[in-house]
Design a protein around this motif. Structure first.
Motif, mmCIF file in Angstrom:
data_model
loop_
_atom_site.group_PDB
_atom_site.id
_atom_site.type_symbol
_atom_site.label_atom_id
_atom_site.label_comp_id
_atom_site.label_asym_id
_atom_site.label_seq_id
_atom_site.Cartn_x
_atom_site.Cartn_y
_atom_site.Cartn_z
ATOM 1 N N ARG A 72 -2.750 1.507 -0.708
ATOM 2 C CA ARG A 72 -3.434 0.551 0.160
ATOM 3 C C ARG A 72 -4.334 1.273 1.160
ATOM 4 N N LYS A 73 -5.156 0.490 1.856
ATOM 5 C CA LYS A 73 -5.966 1.003 2.955
ATOM 6 C C LYS A 73 -5.101 1.142 4.209
ATOM 7 N N TYR A 74 -5.459 2.097 5.068
ATOM 8 C CA TYR A 74 -4.828 2.272 6.374
ATOM 9 C C TYR A 74 -5.887 2.080 7.462
ATOM 10 N N LEU A 75 -5.552 1.299 8.455
ATOM 11 C CA LEU A 75 -6.423 1.149 9.606
ATOM 12 C C LEU A 75 -6.425 2.448 10.411
ATOM 13 N N PRO A 76 -7.483 2.744 11.145
ATOM 14 C CA PRO A 76 -7.512 3.983 11.939
ATOM 15 C C PRO A 76 -6.307 4.143 12.862
ATOM 16 N N GLU A 77 -5.842 3.040 13.434
ATOM 17 C CA GLU A 77 -4.693 3.134 14.349
ATOM 18 C C GLU A 77 -3.385 3.449 13.623
ATOM 19 N N GLU A 78 -3.373 3.393 12.298
ATOM 20 C CA GLU A 78 -2.173 3.699 11.521
ATOM 21 C C GLU A 78 -2.093 5.154 11.091
ATOM 22 N N THR A 79 -3.182 5.903 11.195
ATOM 23 C CA THR A 79 -3.217 7.259 10.653
ATOM 24 C C THR A 79 -3.047 8.314 11.750
ATOM 25 N N ASP A 101 -4.750 11.001 12.471
ATOM 26 C CA ASP A 101 -5.963 11.466 13.141
ATOM 27 C C ASP A 101 -6.891 10.319 13.573
ATOM 28 N N LYS A 102 -6.364 9.085 13.484
ATOM 29 C CA LYS A 102 -7.086 7.899 13.961
ATOM 30 C C LYS A 102 -8.421 7.688 13.236
ATOM 31 N N ARG A 103 -8.423 8.027 11.964
ATOM 32 C CA ARG A 103 -9.592 7.760 11.120
ATOM 33 C C ARG A 103 -9.187 6.794 10.011
ATOM 34 N N PRO A 104 -10.152 6.143 9.360
ATOM 35 C CA PRO A 104 -9.814 5.253 8.237
ATOM 36 C C PRO A 104 -9.078 6.028 7.151
ATOM 37 N N GLY A 105 -8.138 5.360 6.500
ATOM 38 C CA GLY A 105 -7.343 6.047 5.497
ATOM 39 C C GLY A 105 -7.053 5.216 4.267
ATOM 40 N N VAL A 106 -6.665 5.908 3.210
ATOM 41 C CA VAL A 106 -6.216 5.302 1.956
ATOM 42 C C VAL A 106 -4.987 6.069 1.504
ATOM 43 N N SER A 107 -3.911 5.351 1.182
ATOM 44 C CA SER A 107 -2.705 6.035 0.722
ATOM 45 C C SER A 107 -2.610 6.004 -0.795
ATOM 46 N N ILE A 108 -2.047 7.063 -1.340
ATOM 47 C CA ILE A 108 -1.793 7.143 -2.774
ATOM 48 C C ILE A 108 -0.330 7.507 -2.997
ATOM 49 N N PHE A 109 0.177 7.160 -4.157
ATOM 50 C CA PHE A 109 1.476 7.640 -4.618
ATOM 51 C C PHE A 109 1.254 8.637 -5.732
ATOM 52 N N ILE A 110 1.986 9.731 -5.676
ATOM 53 C CA ILE A 110 2.087 10.666 -6.783
ATOM 54 C C ILE A 110 3.523 10.608 -7.271
ATOM 55 N N CYS A 111 3.714 10.305 -8.555
ATOM 56 C CA CYS A 111 5.038 10.045 -9.115
ATOM 57 C C CYS A 111 5.349 11.062 -10.206
ATOM 58 N N SER A 112 6.523 11.652 -10.097
ATOM 59 C CA SER A 112 6.861 12.737 -11.022
ATOM 60 C C SER A 112 8.368 12.955 -11.013
#
Length: 299
Positions: free
Chosen positions: A58-65, A67-78
């Protein structure tokens, strides 16, 4: 069971355990963060033939990250034993190299932890720093600096939640599949790692007719083109195209909710005739997602 005139076949999806790491990718804007996320989740559709499974959460708002920048989270599954290598190679090759991007740990409380040793890329010119209360490394690059964490957490999750969308044409089945993915995209705790979240060539374990080792082959019983050729076809009458949606998630609850949202969106598309799911008759997975149970409040 029928919903909006679409028959929900009484079957279940069979899923199995897998380890997950969440990487929060930040950048100067969402487009740059998303570009890094797309690169970092490439060639990761299925553990059958890829080094790992991965996708955008999902997307992350700047206040959620951090470094206070826009973000996107990924999953790596293994598998747990391979997680450090899988995460390290994707951060080093796909995030470190991406313009303005940084990588942060999405599971800071996880007990299982590993180091990617990213700071060695700095060739001793790197320095430690703190970003958002987190221990990070500042590595000089041609761009300026790369700043991010190198220690990440991993948690147990579930891979392989799925459902099939069966249509009277390829166009209708695809419309149902696209509506399904749109309905649960950008949701906490789940990914759909196949191209666009959609599987066009679902598979079965090994091969039925070739007598040499194969990890997987076409799921012949669900191939509409073979309906009148094979004796064990599971394609209902009138169906000419089937797409599969595969969902990995942190727990059964989030996968069930994503399946519910996706199916309810798919059945609203004209020409969608049936919803089914894939399983291995209990031989592979430890988590079963029964379609009628998931949809019991909507029949």
């Amino acid at each position: 069971m029928k919903i909006n005139g679409v028959e929900i076949i009484d079957t279940y999806a069979e899923a199995f355990p897998m380890w997950f790491s969440r990487i929060i990718i930040t950048a100067d804007d969402y487009d740059l963060a998303n570009t890094a996320a797309v690169e970092a989740t490439g060639f990761a559709t299925s553990a059958i033939g890829c080094p790992c499974e991965a996708g955008i959460e999902r997307k992350y708002l700047p206040e959620e990250t951090p470094d206070k920048r826009p973000g996107v989270s990924i999953f790596i599954c293994s598998a747990r034993k391979n997680m450090r290598e899988r995460v390290a190679e994707r951060i080093s090759q796909c995030i470190l190299t991406a313009a303005t991007a940084s990588a942060f740990d999405g599971f800071p409380e996880a007990l299982t932890r590993f180091s990617t040793r990213m700071h060695y890329f700095g060739d001793s010119y790197e320095s430690g720093c703190v970003v958002g209360g987190r221990k990070c490394w500042k590595i000089p690059t041609m761009q300026g600096y790369y700043t991010g964490e190198e220690t990440f957490g991993a948690v147990k999750g579930i891979a392989g939640g799925n459902f099939f969308i069966m249509g009277d044409s390829q166009k209708s089945a695809l419309a149902g599949a696209m509506a399904a993915v749109k309905a649960f995209s950008n949701s906490e705790g789940i990914i759909a790692g196949f191209p666009g979240g959609i599987v066009a060539s679902g598979s079965k374990v090994a091969s039925k007719n070739y007598h040499f080792p194969m990890p997987a082959s076409t799921n012949h019983r669900f191939c509409p083109a073979l309906k009148d050729i094979i004796s064990d076809s599971l394609v209902p009458e009138g169906v000419t195209s089937i797409y599969e949606i595969v969902i990995n998630g942190l727990n059964e609850k989030v996968i069930s909710e994503a399946m519910r949202k996706g199916i309810l969106a798919a059945v609203r598309e004209k020409g969608v005739m049936y919803i089914s799911a894939g399983n291995y008759e209990g031989k592979l997975g430890t988590s079963n997602f029964h379609l009628h149970e998931i949809l019991k409040d909507f029949s």
